[in-house]
Write a protein that holds these residues in place. Structure first.
Motif, PDB file in Angstrom:
ATOM      1  N   HIS A 130       2.925   5.168  -7.521  1.00 28.02           N
ATOM      2  CA  HIS A 130       1.757   5.358  -8.385  1.00 28.02           C
ATOM      3  C   HIS A 130       1.604   4.299  -9.475  1.00 28.02           C
ATOM      4  O   HIS A 130       0.826   4.504 -10.392  1.00 28.02           O
ATOM      5  CB  HIS A 130       1.766   6.739  -9.047  1.00 28.02           C
ATOM      6  CG  HIS A 130       2.037   7.843  -8.096  1.00 28.02           C
ATOM      7  ND1 HIS A 130       1.185   8.158  -7.063  1.00 28.02           N
ATOM      8  CD2 HIS A 130       3.086   8.701  -7.998  1.00 28.02           C
ATOM      9  CE1 HIS A 130       1.688   9.175  -6.395  1.00 28.02           C
ATOM     10  NE2 HIS A 130       2.833   9.522  -6.923  1.00 28.02           N
TER      11      HIS A 130
ATOM     12  N   ARG B 143       0.834  -1.199   0.000  1.00 28.27           N
ATOM     13  CA  ARG B 143       0.000   0.000   0.000  1.00 28.27           C
ATOM     14  C   ARG B 143       0.873   1.256   0.000  1.00 28.27           C
ATOM     15  O   ARG B 143       0.646   2.193  -0.776  1.00 28.27           O
ATOM     16  CB  ARG B 143      -0.891  -0.033   1.247  1.00 28.27           C
ATOM     17  CG  ARG B 143      -2.181   0.649   1.142  1.00 28.27           C
ATOM     18  CD  ARG B 143      -3.121   0.452   2.325  1.00 28.27           C
ATOM     19  NE  ARG B 143      -2.506   0.211   3.606  1.00 28.27           N
ATOM     20  CZ  ARG B 143      -2.639  -0.929   4.300  1.00 28.27           C
ATOM     21  NH1 ARG B 143      -3.369  -1.913   3.837  1.00 28.27           N
ATOM     22  NH2 ARG B 143      -2.057  -1.070   5.470  1.00 28.27           N
ATOM     23  N   TYR B 144       1.876   1.271   0.850  1.00 25.96           N
ATOM     24  CA  TYR B 144       2.771   2.427   0.939  1.00 25.96           C
ATOM     25  C   TYR B 144       3.572   2.591  -0.355  1.00 25.96           C
ATOM     26  O   TYR B 144       3.712   3.710  -0.871  1.00 25.96           O
ATOM     27  CB  TYR B 144       3.694   2.260   2.145  1.00 25.96           C
ATOM     28  CG  TYR B 144       4.593   3.441   2.410  1.00 25.96           C
ATOM     29  CD1 TYR B 144       4.073   4.712   2.566  1.00 25.96           C
ATOM     30  CD2 TYR B 144       5.971   3.271   2.523  1.00 25.96           C
ATOM     31  CE1 TYR B 144       4.896   5.794   2.819  1.00 25.96           C
ATOM     32  CE2 TYR B 144       6.802   4.351   2.782  1.00 25.96           C
ATOM     33  CZ  TYR B 144       6.264   5.609   2.925  1.00 25.96           C
ATOM     34  OH  TYR B 144       7.077   6.675   3.170  1.00 25.96           O
TER      35      TYR B 144
ATOM     36  N   ARG C  82       4.079  14.131   1.387  1.00 25.89           N
ATOM     37  CA  ARG C  82       3.291  12.945   1.060  1.00 25.89           C
ATOM     38  C   ARG C  82       3.750  11.750   1.884  1.00 25.89           C
ATOM     39  O   ARG C  82       2.931  10.994   2.422  1.00 25.89           O
ATOM     40  CB  ARG C  82       3.398  12.622  -0.429  1.00 25.89           C
ATOM     41  CG  ARG C  82       2.532  11.444  -0.823  1.00 25.89           C
ATOM     42  CD  ARG C  82       2.591  11.047  -2.299  1.00 25.89           C
ATOM     43  NE  ARG C  82       2.912  12.107  -3.208  1.00 25.89           N
ATOM     44  CZ  ARG C  82       4.032  12.132  -3.946  1.00 25.89           C
ATOM     45  NH1 ARG C  82       4.898  11.161  -3.877  1.00 25.89           N
ATOM     46  NH2 ARG C  82       4.250  13.130  -4.764  1.00 25.89           N
TER      47      ARG C  82
ATOM     48  N   MET D   7      -6.641  11.416  -4.639  1.00 23.38           N
ATOM     49  CA  MET D   7      -5.384  10.872  -5.141  1.00 23.38           C
ATOM     50  C   MET D   7      -4.597  11.940  -5.900  1.00 23.38           C
ATOM     51  O   MET D   7      -3.380  12.012  -5.798  1.00 23.38           O
ATOM     52  CB  MET D   7      -5.641   9.648  -6.033  1.00 23.38           C
ATOM     53  CG  MET D   7      -6.254   8.469  -5.294  1.00 23.38           C
ATOM     54  SD  MET D   7      -5.395   8.006  -3.772  1.00 23.38           S
ATOM     55  CE  MET D   7      -3.862   7.409  -4.424  1.00 23.38           C
TER      56      MET D   7
ATOM     57  N   LEU E 228      -3.003  14.149  -3.351  1.00 22.43           N
ATOM     58  CA  LEU E 228      -1.812  13.497  -2.786  1.00 22.43           C
ATOM     59  C   LEU E 228      -0.651  13.549  -3.770  1.00 22.43           C
ATOM     60  O   LEU E 228       0.494  13.748  -3.381  1.00 22.43           O
ATOM     61  CB  LEU E 228      -2.113  12.044  -2.416  1.00 22.43           C
ATOM     62  CG  LEU E 228      -2.946  11.834  -1.165  1.00 22.43           C
ATOM     63  CD1 LEU E 228      -3.309  10.363  -1.006  1.00 22.43           C
ATOM     64  CD2 LEU E 228      -2.227  12.338   0.059  1.00 22.43           C
ATOM     65  N   ASP E 229      -0.934  13.362  -5.057  1.00 20.76           N
ATOM     66  CA  ASP E 229       0.119  13.402  -6.076  1.00 20.76           C
ATOM     67  C   ASP E 229       0.764  14.775  -6.164  1.00 20.76           C
ATOM     68  O   ASP E 229       1.953  14.879  -6.479  1.00 20.76           O
ATOM     69  CB  ASP E 229      -0.434  13.027  -7.447  1.00 20.76           C
ATOM     70  CG  ASP E 229      -0.794  11.569  -7.557  1.00 20.76           C
ATOM     71  OD1 ASP E 229      -0.361  10.776  -6.691  1.00 20.76           O
ATOM     72  OD2 ASP E 229      -1.507  11.202  -8.512  1.00 20.76           O
TER      73      ASP E 229
ATOM     74  N   HIS F 115     -12.545  10.052  -4.964  1.00 20.54           N
ATOM     75  CA  HIS F 115     -11.307   9.279  -4.803  1.00 20.54           C
ATOM     76  C   HIS F 115     -10.214   9.834  -5.704  1.00 20.54           C
ATOM     77  O   HIS F 115      -9.069  10.010  -5.278  1.00 20.54           O
ATOM     78  CB  HIS F 115     -11.576   7.802  -5.113  1.00 20.54           C
ATOM     79  CG  HIS F 115     -10.369   6.948  -4.998  1.00 20.54           C
ATOM     80  ND1 HIS F 115      -9.583   6.640  -6.084  1.00 20.54           N
ATOM     81  CD2 HIS F 115      -9.785   6.354  -3.929  1.00 20.54           C
ATOM     82  CE1 HIS F 115      -8.563   5.889  -5.692  1.00 20.54           C
ATOM     83  NE2 HIS F 115      -8.679   5.700  -4.393  1.00 20.54           N
TER      84      HIS F 115
ATOM     85  N   VAL G 122      -2.175   6.843   6.913  1.00 19.85           N
ATOM     86  CA  VAL G 122      -2.583   5.585   6.284  1.00 19.85           C
ATOM     87  C   VAL G 122      -1.986   4.379   7.000  1.00 19.85           C
ATOM     88  O   VAL G 122      -2.682   3.423   7.326  1.00 19.85           O
ATOM     89  CB  VAL G 122      -2.197   5.568   4.787  1.00 19.85           C
ATOM     90  CG1 VAL G 122      -2.559   4.244   4.153  1.00 19.85           C
ATOM     91  CG2 VAL G 122      -2.890   6.714   4.052  1.00 19.85           C
TER      92      VAL G 122
ATOM     93  N   LEU H 228       1.300   9.783   4.478  1.00 21.33           N
ATOM     94  CA  LEU H 228       0.987   8.371   4.271  1.00 21.33           C
ATOM     95  C   LEU H 228       1.395   7.518   5.470  1.00 21.33           C
ATOM     96  O   LEU H 228       0.657   6.626   5.881  1.00 21.33           O
ATOM     97  CB  LEU H 228       1.660   7.862   2.994  1.00 21.33           C
ATOM     98  CG  LEU H 228       1.105   8.434   1.696  1.00 21.33           C
ATOM     99  CD1 LEU H 228       1.999   8.046   0.526  1.00 21.33           C
ATOM    100  CD2 LEU H 228      -0.317   7.987   1.459  1.00 21.33           C
TER     101      LEU H 228
ATOM    102  N   ARG I 173       2.738   1.604  -3.389  1.00 17.40           N
ATOM    103  CA  ARG I 173       1.849   2.065  -4.464  1.00 17.40           C
ATOM    104  C   ARG I 173       1.549   3.546  -4.325  1.00 17.40           C
ATOM    105  O   ARG I 173       1.458   4.267  -5.316  1.00 17.40           O
ATOM    106  CB  ARG I 173       0.555   1.267  -4.471  1.00 17.40           C
ATOM    107  CG  ARG I 173       0.720  -0.112  -5.054  1.00 17.40           C
ATOM    108  CD  ARG I 173      -0.591  -0.836  -5.132  1.00 17.40           C
ATOM    109  NE  ARG I 173      -0.363  -2.200  -5.573  1.00 17.40           N
ATOM    110  CZ  ARG I 173      -1.283  -3.132  -5.562  1.00 17.40           C
ATOM    111  NH1 ARG I 173      -2.500  -2.863  -5.119  1.00 17.40           N
ATOM    112  NH2 ARG I 173      -1.003  -4.346  -5.980  1.00 17.40           N
ATOM    113  N   ALA I 174       1.385   4.005  -3.112  1.00 15.00           N
ATOM    114  CA  ALA I 174       1.109   5.424  -2.904  1.00 15.00           C
ATOM    115  C   ALA I 174       2.316   6.281  -3.276  1.00 15.00           C
ATOM    116  O   ALA I 174       2.157   7.395  -3.778  1.00 15.00           O
ATOM    117  CB  ALA I 174       0.713   5.677  -1.456  1.00 15.00           C
TER     118      ALA I 174
END
Length: 184
Positions: free
Chosen positions: A24, A17-18, A116, A105, A108-109, A101, A124, A120, A20-21
């Protein structure tokens, strides 16, 4: 070796998850997690028993991700037309939750990498401020400051206010909106 499996295996979904965040891209994130796990296994004997394993593993993943992002910045992005997923070229559905969503996102980008990463890890991945500070190798006060700025920018972006004027640097706060009085 059993300690390694018992401690690290439950962390894999959070690592993915981390990753991918941060990156991307699903494939790049999975490769990053794989590299991280290889490094954790090869350096398991170097781990200090007193250290928090979760923090140690997230620090390895974060450092690998930052190195990869710096490398991508130097090289630039190259995509072949054949490699582009058809779903990316299609028109997305207009359901409200998808729009919300995507806005989140996108917000965040647009955050600077340092903000960021802190957002996260704390929001998160549920690391404490101290754990996030140790993971990123920065003071706790810096974590708190970056987190506050990141939250403020995300709120401003979601409200439709430009969070960062072109002349501003990523480390400065956006100008405050003018104070208005309400008349009855």
């Amino acid at each position: 070796m059993n300690d390694l499996i018992l401690l690290v295996e439950p962390m894999i979904p959070a690592l993915r998850r981390y990753a991918r965040a941060l990156l991307h891209e699903r494939e790049s994130a999975d490769e990053l997690v794989q590299d991280c796990l290889e490094r954790v296994i090869s350096r398991w004997s170097q781990r200090r028993e007193a250290d928090d394993t979760r923090r140690w593993v997230f620090a390895i993943l974060h450092n690998l991700a930052m190195n990869r992002l710096r490398q991508q910045t130097r090289r630039g992005l190259h995509l072949a037309v054949e490699d582009i997923d058809e779903a990316e070229l299609s028109i997305p559905a207009h359901q409200e939750h998808r729009v919300t969503h995507r806005e989140l996102m996108r917000a965040l980008d647009l955050l600077p990498d340092d903000q960021r990463a802190v957002l996260l890890l704390v929001a998160v991945e549920d690391l404490s401020y101290a754990e996030a500070a140790k993971t990123l190798d920065i003071p706790v006060g810096t974590v708190m400051s970056r987190l506050a700025r990141a939250r403020q920018r995300v709120h401003r972006m979601l409200d439709g206010v430009d969070p960062m004027p072109a002349a501003a640097s990523p480390d400065t706060d956006p100008p405050a909106p003018p104070h208005l009085r309400r008349l009855k």
